[in-house]
Motif scaffolding. Structure first.
Motif, PDB file in Angstrom:
ATOM      1  N   GLU A 116       0.796  -1.215   0.000  1.00 44.16           N
ATOM      2  CA  GLU A 116       0.000   0.000   0.000  1.00 44.16           C
ATOM      3  C   GLU A 116       0.836   1.275   0.000  1.00 44.16           C
ATOM      4  OE1 GLU A 116      -2.452  -0.411   3.439  1.00 44.16           O
ATOM      5  OE2 GLU A 116      -3.067  -2.417   2.864  1.00 44.16           O
ATOM      6  N   TYR A 117       2.120   1.168   0.093  1.00 39.43           N
ATOM      7  CA  TYR A 117       2.993   2.331   0.206  1.00 39.43           C
ATOM      8  C   TYR A 117       3.409   2.816  -1.173  1.00 39.43           C
ATOM      9  CZ  TYR A 117       7.029   5.105   1.683  1.00 39.43           C
ATOM     10  OH  TYR A 117       7.925   6.108   1.904  1.00 39.43           O
ATOM     11  N   GLU A 118       3.247   4.081  -1.418  1.00 42.86           N
ATOM     12  CA  GLU A 118       3.686   4.649  -2.683  1.00 42.86           C
ATOM     13  C   GLU A 118       5.021   5.338  -2.460  1.00 42.86           C
ATOM     14  OE1 GLU A 118       2.116   7.830  -5.923  1.00 42.86           O
ATOM     15  OE2 GLU A 118       0.673   6.412  -5.100  1.00 42.86           O
ATOM     16  N   SER A 119       6.043   4.830  -3.088  1.00 43.23           N
ATOM     17  CA  SER A 119       7.392   5.330  -2.868  1.00 43.23           C
ATOM     18  C   SER A 119       7.584   6.707  -3.468  1.00 43.23           C
ATOM     19  CB  SER A 119       8.401   4.362  -3.501  1.00 43.23           C
ATOM     20  OG  SER A 119       9.710   4.857  -3.316  1.00 43.23           O
ATOM     21  N   ALA A 120       8.369   7.510  -2.757  1.00 48.02           N
ATOM     22  CA  ALA A 120       8.744   8.828  -3.273  1.00 48.02           C
ATOM     23  C   ALA A 120       9.987   8.714  -4.146  1.00 48.02           C
ATOM     24  CB  ALA A 120       9.000   9.779  -2.107  1.00 48.02           C
ATOM     25  N   ILE A 121      10.533   7.512  -4.267  1.00 43.56           N
ATOM     26  CA  ILE A 121      11.725   7.270  -5.085  1.00 43.56           C
ATOM     27  C   ILE A 121      11.255   6.712  -6.423  1.00 43.56           C
ATOM     28  CG2 ILE A 121      13.933   6.076  -5.222  1.00 43.56           C
ATOM     29  CD1 ILE A 121      13.624   5.754  -2.071  1.00 43.56           C
ATOM     30  N   THR A 122      11.551   7.431  -7.480  1.00 44.54           N
ATOM     31  CA  THR A 122      11.053   7.068  -8.802  1.00 44.54           C
ATOM     32  C   THR A 122      12.133   6.421  -9.658  1.00 44.54           C
ATOM     33  OG1 THR A 122      11.669   9.185  -9.764  1.00 44.54           O
ATOM     34  CG2 THR A 122       9.478   9.045  -8.732  1.00 44.54           C
ATOM     35  N   LYS A 123      11.692   5.870 -10.766  1.00 44.35           N
ATOM     36  CA  LYS A 123      12.640   5.299 -11.724  1.00 44.35           C
ATOM     37  C   LYS A 123      13.585   6.387 -12.232  1.00 44.35           C
ATOM     38  CE  LYS A 123      12.820   2.078 -15.525  1.00 44.35           C
ATOM     39  NZ  LYS A 123      12.048   1.136 -16.315  1.00 44.35           N
ATOM     40  N   GLU A 124      13.076   7.603 -12.363  1.00 42.69           N
ATOM     41  CA  GLU A 124      13.920   8.725 -12.798  1.00 42.69           C
ATOM     42  C   GLU A 124      15.017   9.002 -11.774  1.00 42.69           C
ATOM     43  OE1 GLU A 124      10.469   8.781 -12.959  1.00 42.69           O
ATOM     44  OE2 GLU A 124      10.509   8.434 -15.129  1.00 42.69           O
ATOM     45  N   ASP A 125      14.699   8.858 -10.474  1.00 37.92           N
ATOM     46  CA  ASP A 125      15.714   9.013  -9.428  1.00 37.92           C
ATOM     47  C   ASP A 125      16.802   7.949  -9.576  1.00 37.92           C
ATOM     48  OD1 ASP A 125      14.389  11.166  -8.119  1.00 37.92           O
ATOM     49  OD2 ASP A 125      13.128   9.751  -7.016  1.00 37.92           O
ATOM     50  N   LEU A 126      16.378   6.736  -9.861  1.00 35.01           N
ATOM     51  CA  LEU A 126      17.336   5.641 -10.013  1.00 35.01           C
ATOM     52  C   LEU A 126      18.251   5.886 -11.212  1.00 35.01           C
ATOM     53  CD1 LEU A 126      15.014   2.569  -9.280  1.00 35.01           C
ATOM     54  CD2 LEU A 126      16.356   3.936  -7.680  1.00 35.01           C
ATOM     55  N   LEU A 127      17.671   6.373 -12.298  1.00 32.12           N
ATOM     56  CA  LEU A 127      18.471   6.708 -13.477  1.00 32.12           C
ATOM     57  C   LEU A 127      19.438   7.847 -13.176  1.00 32.12           C
ATOM     58  CD1 LEU A 127      15.719   6.450 -16.220  1.00 32.12           C
ATOM     59  CD2 LEU A 127      17.859   5.153 -16.191  1.00 32.12           C
ATOM     60  N   ALA A 128      18.941   8.891 -12.509  1.00 32.46           N
ATOM     61  CA  ALA A 128      19.765  10.062 -12.197  1.00 32.46           C
ATOM     62  C   ALA A 128      20.942   9.710 -11.287  1.00 32.46           C
ATOM     63  CB  ALA A 128      18.909  11.148 -11.551  1.00 32.46           C
ATOM     64  N   CYS A 129      20.748   8.709 -10.431  1.00 31.13           N
ATOM     65  CA  CYS A 129      21.816   8.291  -9.516  1.00 31.13           C
ATOM     66  C   CYS A 129      22.719   7.225 -10.127  1.00 31.13           C
ATOM     67  CB  CYS A 129      21.209   7.765  -8.220  1.00 31.13           C
ATOM     68  SG  CYS A 129      20.437   9.037  -7.227  1.00 31.13           S
ATOM     69  N   GLY A 130      22.476   6.878 -11.381  1.00 34.30           N
ATOM     70  CA  GLY A 130      23.315   5.888 -12.051  1.00 34.30           C
ATOM     71  C   GLY A 130      23.122   4.479 -11.521  1.00 34.30           C
ATOM     72  N   ARG A 161      11.640  -2.941  -4.606  1.00 33.06           N
ATOM     73  CA  ARG A 161      12.142  -3.225  -3.261  1.00 33.06           C
ATOM     74  C   ARG A 161      12.189  -1.956  -2.408  1.00 33.06           C
ATOM     75  NH1 ARG A 161      16.898  -7.459  -2.154  1.00 33.06           N
ATOM     76  NH2 ARG A 161      15.290  -8.748  -3.076  1.00 33.06           N
ATOM     77  N   LEU A 162      12.637  -0.850  -2.980  1.00 30.48           N
ATOM     78  CA  LEU A 162      12.661   0.421  -2.249  1.00 30.48           C
ATOM     79  C   LEU A 162      11.255   0.811  -1.807  1.00 30.48           C
ATOM     80  CD1 LEU A 162      15.205   2.364  -4.472  1.00 30.48           C
ATOM     81  CD2 LEU A 162      15.586   1.652  -2.104  1.00 30.48           C
ATOM     82  N   SER A 163      10.291   0.589  -2.687  1.00 27.98           N
ATOM     83  CA  SER A 163       8.904   0.913  -2.379  1.00 27.98           C
ATOM     84  C   SER A 163       8.325  -0.042  -1.346  1.00 27.98           C
ATOM     85  CB  SER A 163       8.064   0.873  -3.654  1.00 27.98           C
ATOM     86  OG  SER A 163       6.709   1.060  -3.354  1.00 27.98           O
ATOM     87  N   SER A 164       8.470  -1.340  -1.577  1.00 26.33           N
ATOM     88  CA  SER A 164       7.826  -2.307  -0.686  1.00 26.33           C
ATOM     89  C   SER A 164       8.423  -2.302   0.711  1.00 26.33           C
ATOM     90  CB  SER A 164       7.865  -3.713  -1.294  1.00 26.33           C
ATOM     91  OG  SER A 164       9.179  -4.166  -1.429  1.00 26.33           O
ATOM     92  N   PHE A 165       9.691  -1.901   0.850  1.00 30.60           N
ATOM     93  CA  PHE A 165      10.298  -1.801   2.177  1.00 30.60           C
ATOM     94  C   PHE A 165      10.176  -0.391   2.754  1.00 30.60           C
ATOM     95  CE2 PHE A 165      13.302  -5.522   1.099  1.00 30.60           C
ATOM     96  CZ  PHE A 165      12.355  -6.437   1.518  1.00 30.60           C
TER      97      PHE A 165
END
Length: 185
Positions: A116-130, A161-165
């Motif tokens: 039920e948790y919506e992560s504030a970390i997006t795929k764009e964040d993952l791309l931006a951080c390499g 995983r970032l979202s579900s945890f």
């Protein structure tokens, strides 16, 4: 340290090591051949006391983690890194090789998977951080998993995983800043 939940491990050696580190009960899957009887035991434990899945940081361990968490929703998760679980003399990797203090630390930082948790970390964040694509992405994901104690995840699994945890954006940003800073030095 007393653990209320029942800890799911792979075998007898893991149970022995857990009992050196904490006061807890375990259910052993007897390797990756997780059968319906074991799943039923884990379901019962989840209903009565809760469950922490604590498997080896290798392919069979991740497979067991996946099987159990799919069959028994709501389990908590504890992780060791491969380095923490590495045997000194042979090539084995497992909970039974980890130190008591490392096991205690891992069990003090468990994660509960929620849908039920919506992560504030997006795929764009993952791309931006390499963390997706690029020559250093795999190593960065390893370091991120160690620092956040969520285990290694490939590019496809990391966002989930970032979202579900329920990893907080602030924690993610802080760890990534440290990882990128270390790379510059």
């Amino acid at each position: 340290m007393r653990i209320k939940e029942v800890i799911v491990v792979e075998g007898k050696d893991d149970t022995s090591k857990i009992k050196q580190a904490v006061d807890a009960d375990t259910i052993e899957t007897n390797g990756s051949a997780v059968n319906e009887d074991i799943i039923n035991q884990i379901r019962h434990a989840q209903e009565k006391r809760g469950v922490i899945i604590f498997t080896d940081p290798d392919y069979p361990g991740e497979r067991i983690r996946h099987i159990v968490s799919q069959a028994v929703p709501g389990c908590k998760h504890a992780f060791l890194t491969k380095q923490e679980a590495k045997a000194k003399r042979d090539k084995g990797i497992g909970i039974e090789h980890a130190s008591v203090s490392v096991i205690q630390e891992a069990l003090s930082k468990v994660y509960e998977v929620t849908g039920e948790y919506e992560s504030a970390i997006t795929k764009e964040d993952l791309l931006a951080c390499g963390l997706i694509g690029g020559p250093k992405a795999r190593e960065r994901r390893k370091k991120l998993g160690v620092a956040l104690r969520i285990g290694y995840a490939n590019a496809k699994q990391l966002e989930k995983r970032l979202s579900s945890f329920q990893i907080a954006r602030e924690d993610f940003v802080e760890v990534m800043e440290q990882i990128l800073k270390e790379e510059e030095s």
